[in-house]
Design a protein around this motif. Sequence first.
Motif, PDB file in Angstrom:
ATOM      1  N   ASN A   3       1.159  -1.351  -0.064  1.00  0.00           N
ATOM      2  CA  ASN A   3      -0.324   0.192   0.243  1.00  0.00           C
ATOM      3  C   ASN A   3       1.195   1.093   0.165  1.00  0.00           C
ATOM      4  OD1 ASN A   3      -1.631   2.149   0.825  1.00  0.00           O
ATOM      5  ND2 ASN A   3      -3.261   0.973   1.529  1.00  0.00           N
ATOM      6  N   LEU A   4       0.803   1.725  -1.263  1.00  0.00           N
ATOM      7  CA  LEU A   4       1.817   3.081  -1.200  1.00  0.00           C
ATOM      8  C   LEU A   4       1.341   4.165  -0.504  1.00  0.00           C
ATOM      9  CD1 LEU A   4       4.899   4.699  -2.896  1.00  0.00           C
ATOM     10  CD2 LEU A   4       2.899   5.128  -4.794  1.00  0.00           C
ATOM     11  N   ASP A  10       4.852   5.638   6.652  1.00  0.00           N
ATOM     12  CA  ASP A  10       4.959   4.888   7.575  1.00  0.00           C
ATOM     13  C   ASP A  10       6.219   5.160   7.788  1.00  0.00           C
ATOM     14  OD1 ASP A  10       2.491   3.870   8.846  1.00  0.00           O
ATOM     15  OD2 ASP A  10       2.723   1.960   8.623  1.00  0.00           O
ATOM     16  N   SER A  11       6.806   5.418   6.597  1.00  0.00           N
ATOM     17  CA  SER A  11       8.338   5.935   5.978  1.00  0.00           C
ATOM     18  C   SER A  11       8.940   6.580   5.667  1.00  0.00           C
ATOM     19  CB  SER A  11       8.502   3.884   5.457  1.00  0.00           C
ATOM     20  OG  SER A  11       8.061   3.291   6.030  1.00  0.00           O
ATOM     21  N   VAL A  12       8.358   7.583   5.070  1.00  0.00           N
ATOM     22  CA  VAL A  12       8.287   8.829   4.565  1.00  0.00           C
ATOM     23  C   VAL A  12       8.237  10.341   4.953  1.00  0.00           C
ATOM     24  CG1 VAL A  12       8.901   9.971   2.332  1.00  0.00           C
ATOM     25  CG2 VAL A  12       8.631   7.791   2.260  1.00  0.00           C
ATOM     26  N   GLY A 216      10.346   5.856  -9.622  1.00  0.00           N
ATOM     27  CA  GLY A 216      11.248   4.770 -10.381  1.00  0.00           C
ATOM     28  C   GLY A 216      11.897   3.750 -10.187  1.00  0.00           C
ATOM     29  N   TRP A 217      11.493   3.480  -8.234  1.00  0.00           N
ATOM     30  CA  TRP A 217      11.720   2.048  -7.469  1.00  0.00           C
ATOM     31  C   TRP A 217      10.181   1.326  -7.495  1.00  0.00           C
ATOM     32  CZ3 TRP A 217      12.541   4.608  -2.388  1.00  0.00           C
ATOM     33  CH2 TRP A 217      14.125   5.330  -2.782  1.00  0.00           C
ATOM     34  N   LEU A 218       9.587   1.786  -8.279  1.00  0.00           N
ATOM     35  CA  LEU A 218       8.289   1.039  -8.353  1.00  0.00           C
ATOM     36  C   LEU A 218       8.652   0.176  -9.975  1.00  0.00           C
ATOM     37  CD1 LEU A 218       5.283   3.813  -7.487  1.00  0.00           C
ATOM     38  CD2 LEU A 218       5.898   0.904  -6.010  1.00  0.00           C
ATOM     39  N   HIS A 219       8.664   0.829 -10.968  1.00  0.00           N
ATOM     40  CA  HIS A 219       9.113   0.495 -12.046  1.00  0.00           C
ATOM     41  C   HIS A 219       9.614  -0.137 -11.870  1.00  0.00           C
ATOM     42  CE1 HIS A 219       6.531   3.357 -13.819  1.00  0.00           C
ATOM     43  NE2 HIS A 219       6.675   4.407 -13.412  1.00  0.00           N
ATOM     44  N   ARG A 220      11.222  -0.323 -11.020  1.00  0.00           N
ATOM     45  CA  ARG A 220      11.945  -1.065 -11.548  1.00  0.00           C
ATOM     46  C   ARG A 220      11.990  -2.002 -10.930  1.00  0.00           C
ATOM     47  NH1 ARG A 220      12.911   3.015 -13.123  1.00  0.00           N
ATOM     48  NH2 ARG A 220      12.600   1.294 -15.309  1.00  0.00           N
ATOM     49  N   THR A 281      11.819  -3.475   2.229  1.00  0.00           N
ATOM     50  CA  THR A 281      11.701  -4.134   3.273  1.00  0.00           C
ATOM     51  C   THR A 281      10.073  -4.636   3.368  1.00  0.00           C
ATOM     52  OG1 THR A 281      13.235  -3.734   4.570  1.00  0.00           O
ATOM     53  CG2 THR A 281      11.395  -4.656   5.893  1.00  0.00           C
ATOM     54  N   ALA A 282       9.206  -3.306   2.821  1.00  0.00           N
ATOM     55  CA  ALA A 282       8.045  -3.383   2.416  1.00  0.00           C
ATOM     56  C   ALA A 282       7.593  -4.518   1.505  1.00  0.00           C
ATOM     57  CB  ALA A 282       7.516  -1.940   2.756  1.00  0.00           C
ATOM     58  N   GLN A 283       8.867  -4.572   0.719  1.00  0.00           N
ATOM     59  CA  GLN A 283       7.658  -5.047  -0.061  1.00  0.00           C
ATOM     60  C   GLN A 283       8.198  -6.190  -0.788  1.00  0.00           C
ATOM     61  OE1 GLN A 283       6.550  -4.637  -3.073  1.00  0.00           O
ATOM     62  NE2 GLN A 283       7.209  -2.365  -3.396  1.00  0.00           N
TER      63      GLN A 283
END
Length: 408
Positions: A3-4, A10-12, A216-220, A281-283
């Motif tokens: 969940n973005l 939580d993390s940003v 970009g991390w989501l796309h990578r 980690t969240a992934q």
Amino acid sequence: MFNLDKFIADSVTHRPSSMFEGDIQANAARLTQEIEGKSVCVIGGAGSIGSSFIKAVLRFRPGKLVVIDLNENGLAELTRDIRSTEGLYVPQEYRAYTLNFADPIFTRIFREEKGFDIVANFSAHKHVRSEKDKYSVQALIENNDIKAKKLMDLLCEYPPKHFFCVSTDKAANPVNIMGASKRIMEDLVMAYNGKFKVTTARFANVAFSNGSLPDGWLHRLQKKQPLAAPNDVKRYFVSPEESGQICMLACILGNGGEVFFPKLGEDQMLTFSTICDDFVTAQGLTKVECASDEEAKKKAAAIDNSQFSILNSQLDYPVVYFKSDTTGEKAYEEFYIPGEKINMERFKALGVVEETTRRPMNEVNAFFAKLEALFQGDFTKVDVVKAIKAFIPNFEHEEKGKNLDQKM
């Protein structure tokens, strides 16, 4: 399932809800009075900040919404998004146009509408990677400044009650041409403040905004490619929702000539590598830090597809962390500079630059004439930097011979 929005909270940003919710509630009556039933034009409305601004404004039931953006696919998704979101009022007179705001067609729309009550401009080159060579520099200055000036001249024909143009924290003591172009934009739009009310806002990174490194991390990950991030520079972050809200509050509640910024402390800055650690980690993955791009690409290519689809903590995933060494990267961020009059009391989560040094219209016009003459001849990137430095003496540009497009 990842969940973005929850990850960002939580993390940003480390905020379970928007930092501006209190200011919106406290000023709900004024916001309703100024927006309900009014005509709104949003330029660059398909982008991350523009679309978030639209969502913030729609909760106050405007009578008309016209959205301008070059991104046809983005406009289609914006329309689907706002029509699919509970609690958002979409006026019957809603129109989205795939246009450049400097296009004669927009001029015709504006004149036939006889202007709008609220105009907000989010169309901009906003990434530091926009600065590469003389052509990319010309393109970003054309968009951020020269075309913006033509827009301001057009608005004078039917002045809006509220005009907002988004800026950036990088406009304060700029070190890159993108930031300098936004500082020029600030001086430009504020020179028109006597003709209609002008406000702007400086804020930092919008977490997972379109084209950003975290996005970009989501796309990578989707393409089974390694993740990369700098591990030295620290940045402030706001959520996509917060980015639109700060712009709405500045646009509607600001007095002419003011610059808004979020009240964020230095302890709230994060490195991209820290966020990337939590993202992995969240992934449901385990980070494996690689020494080079090549090593990371080989490890990513070797991941078994059947394992990758399961996403469990036993699966190692390659990342590359590095020191920032490209042109235009600022080691720290700031929202205001010495000499600007700051008010930290008017709002709960917003600071306001109430007074700052601004250029008279004749100086702005002379500088723009110089820029346009420069672009018509044979120029270099160094020539552009010199011209900007003559207009913004505290512009500290350092050419490092490397740009972000040379990195993963």
